[in-house]
Write a protein that holds these residues in place. Structure first.
Motif, short mmCIF file in Angstrom:
data_model
loop_
_atom_site.label_atom_id
_atom_site.label_comp_id
_atom_site.label_asym_id
_atom_site.label_seq_id
_atom_site.Cartn_x
_atom_site.Cartn_y
_atom_site.Cartn_z
N ARG A 86 31.75 -15.86 -26.59
CA ARG A 86 32.02 -14.45 -26.87
C ARG A 86 33.18 -14.29 -27.85
O ARG A 86 33.61 -13.16 -28.10
CB ARG A 86 32.29 -13.70 -25.56
CG ARG A 86 31.04 -13.68 -24.66
CD ARG A 86 31.20 -12.87 -23.39
NE ARG A 86 29.92 -12.75 -22.71
CZ ARG A 86 29.49 -13.58 -21.76
NH1 ARG A 86 30.26 -14.59 -21.38
NH2 ARG A 86 28.31 -13.41 -21.21
N GLU A 87 33.67 -15.40 -28.40
CA GLU A 87 34.71 -15.35 -29.41
C GLU A 87 34.07 -15.44 -30.79
O GLU A 87 33.17 -16.24 -31.02
CB GLU A 87 35.70 -16.51 -29.21
CG GLU A 87 36.48 -16.45 -27.90
CD GLU A 87 37.38 -15.23 -27.82
OE1 GLU A 87 37.96 -14.86 -28.87
OE2 GLU A 87 37.50 -14.65 -26.72
N ASP B 79 26.34 -11.13 -28.49
CA ASP B 79 26.27 -12.36 -27.70
C ASP B 79 24.92 -12.43 -26.99
O ASP B 79 24.04 -11.59 -27.21
CB ASP B 79 27.46 -12.46 -26.73
CG ASP B 79 27.46 -11.37 -25.65
OD1 ASP B 79 26.43 -10.66 -25.50
OD2 ASP B 79 28.48 -11.22 -24.96
N ASN C 11 25.98 -7.87 -25.98
CA ASN C 11 27.22 -7.14 -26.21
C ASN C 11 27.57 -7.29 -27.69
O ASN C 11 27.58 -8.39 -28.23
CB ASN C 11 28.35 -7.70 -25.37
CG ASN C 11 28.11 -7.52 -23.88
OD1 ASN C 11 27.95 -6.40 -23.40
ND2 ASN C 11 28.08 -8.62 -23.15
N LEU D 100 29.88 -7.84 -30.55
CA LEU D 100 31.18 -8.49 -30.62
C LEU D 100 31.95 -8.15 -31.89
O LEU D 100 33.18 -8.08 -31.88
CB LEU D 100 31.02 -10.01 -30.53
CG LEU D 100 30.28 -10.55 -29.31
CD1 LEU D 100 30.14 -12.07 -29.42
CD2 LEU D 100 31.00 -10.19 -28.03
N ASN E 23 27.25 -2.72 -24.95
CA ASN E 23 26.02 -3.46 -24.67
C ASN E 23 24.80 -2.69 -25.17
O ASN E 23 24.52 -1.57 -24.74
CB ASN E 23 25.89 -3.73 -23.17
CG ASN E 23 24.73 -4.63 -22.87
OD1 ASN E 23 23.61 -4.18 -22.66
ND2 ASN E 23 24.98 -5.93 -22.87
N ASP F 179 24.71 -17.35 -15.59
CA ASP F 179 25.76 -16.63 -16.31
C ASP F 179 25.92 -15.24 -15.69
O ASP F 179 24.97 -14.45 -15.65
CB ASP F 179 25.40 -16.49 -17.78
CG ASP F 179 26.46 -15.72 -18.55
OD1 ASP F 179 27.55 -16.28 -18.79
OD2 ASP F 179 26.22 -14.55 -18.91
N GLU G 200 27.40 -12.48 -16.61
CA GLU G 200 27.22 -11.32 -17.49
C GLU G 200 25.74 -10.99 -17.65
O GLU G 200 25.32 -9.83 -17.52
CB GLU G 200 27.84 -11.62 -18.85
CG GLU G 200 27.70 -10.49 -19.86
CD GLU G 200 28.87 -9.52 -19.84
OE1 GLU G 200 28.70 -8.41 -20.36
OE2 GLU G 200 29.92 -9.89 -19.31
N THR H 100 27.22 -21.01 -30.10
CA THR H 100 27.73 -19.99 -29.19
C THR H 100 26.65 -19.16 -28.52
O THR H 100 26.94 -18.40 -27.59
CB THR H 100 28.66 -19.03 -29.95
OG1 THR H 100 27.91 -18.40 -31.01
CG2 THR H 100 29.85 -19.77 -30.55
N GLN I 39 25.25 -16.77 -29.99
CA GLN I 39 25.36 -15.44 -30.58
C GLN I 39 24.25 -15.22 -31.61
O GLN I 39 23.61 -16.16 -32.06
CB GLN I 39 26.74 -15.28 -31.25
CG GLN I 39 27.89 -15.33 -30.27
CD GLN I 39 29.24 -15.45 -30.96
OE1 GLN I 39 29.34 -15.47 -32.19
NE2 GLN I 39 30.30 -15.57 -30.17
#
Length: 282
Positions: A103-104, A125, A129, A131, A151, A192, A194, A248, A250
């Motif tokens: 999430r970075e 992500d 969400n 980012l 989201n 996960d 989330e 990631t 993403q």
């Protein structure tokens, strides 16, 4: 591990060893080297194994390496996630379970977003969400800096019924693809919190989400044509490109207009606008 795989494993280790410099591995560079990369004894040292054992692996005659040995080699040779998985498969082992979704935002992705001023682009992500985004994207998803909830799944399925056109073919196709991609992330990152929390919430609150989830469609997002009626620019048509960031989990989502099209001209005009409209994120 059969003879062919032993040879492939040996060749892969030699190729990866030649790619890593002593400086990158945190080792002192002492004297001139006849060949690029690390020496065999340096790999063995970094991986915590005997030089004889490592030499046998590179010669395709070593014993079947354990998961612990493979993990140590992956770290010593600074393998990417894809390369590590390939190493494990060559050795007849299942790749390690993936870590949770990232999430970075890396500086490279941030620079990429800012380097496309005439193209709306944003990053989500695995749970969808949002980012990060560039300035032009705010004309399509709104300025999210003031939102705690970013989201996209929640925005779509929890809107008032009057704001969503469920009989619109393009909207439903796009939304169905998003849910299928979410299910792919659900499978890729089991447990996960989330993603699991989002799915549980949507199943309880949205019959439309529950219906799409029950279809068990699983597919990473692919490019598709999207048509919208923008409040400022009017009807627009563009290709929604989704670029997967493997490390990631993403997705970089980019709205690509055909060169010379009316949509490209509208993007250019919006890019020169000083502010974005107050949109409901979509």
């Amino acid at each position: 591990m059969n003879t062919a795989n032993r040879a492939e494993l040996a060749a892969f280790l030699r190729a990866r060893r030649a790619r890593v410099s002593p400086r990158a591995a945190g080792l002192p560079e002492t004297g001139r080297r006849r060949t690029p990369g690390l020496r065999r004894q340096e790999v063995a040292q970094l991986a915590g194994m005997s030089i004889d054992y490592y030499i046998r692996l590179e010669q395709g005659r070593g014993p079947h390496p354990s998961r612990q040995v493979l993990s140590a080699l992956a770290r010593a040779l600074m393998l990417t996630a894809d390369e590590r998985d390939y190493l494990f498969r060559l050795a007849g082992q299942a790749p390690p379970q993936l870590a949770g979704p990232g999430r970075e935002i890396t500086p490279g992705i941030r620079h990429l977003l800012d380097g496309m001023p005439a193209t709306p682009a944003y990053v989500v992500d695995a749970a969808y969400n949002v980012l990060a985004w560039n300035q032009l994207a705010t004309h399509f998803i709104g300025d999210l800096s003031g939102y705690e909830d970013r989201n996209m799944i929640r925005w779509t399925f929890r809107r008032p019924a009057a704001d969503v056109i469920w009989d619109d073919e393009h909207f439903v196709r796009f939304t169905r693809a998003t849910v299928a991609d979410l299910r792919a992330g659900y499978a890729r990152y089991p447990g996960d919190p989330e993603i699991e929390g989002l799915v549980t919430e949507m199943l309880a609150l949205s019959p439309h989400f529950a219906q799409m989830w029950a279809a068990h469609e699983v597919e990473a997002r692919h490019p598709m044509v999207k048509q919208i009626n923008h409040p400022r620019a009017g009807p627009l048509e563009f290709e929604c490109q989704v670029l997967h960031i493997a490390e990631t989990g993403q997705r970089l989502i980019v709205y690509c207009a055909a060169p010379g099209s009316a949509t490209a001209a509208a993007f250019a005009k919006l890019a020169t606008s000083s502010s974005s409209p107050a949109l409901t994120p979509a």
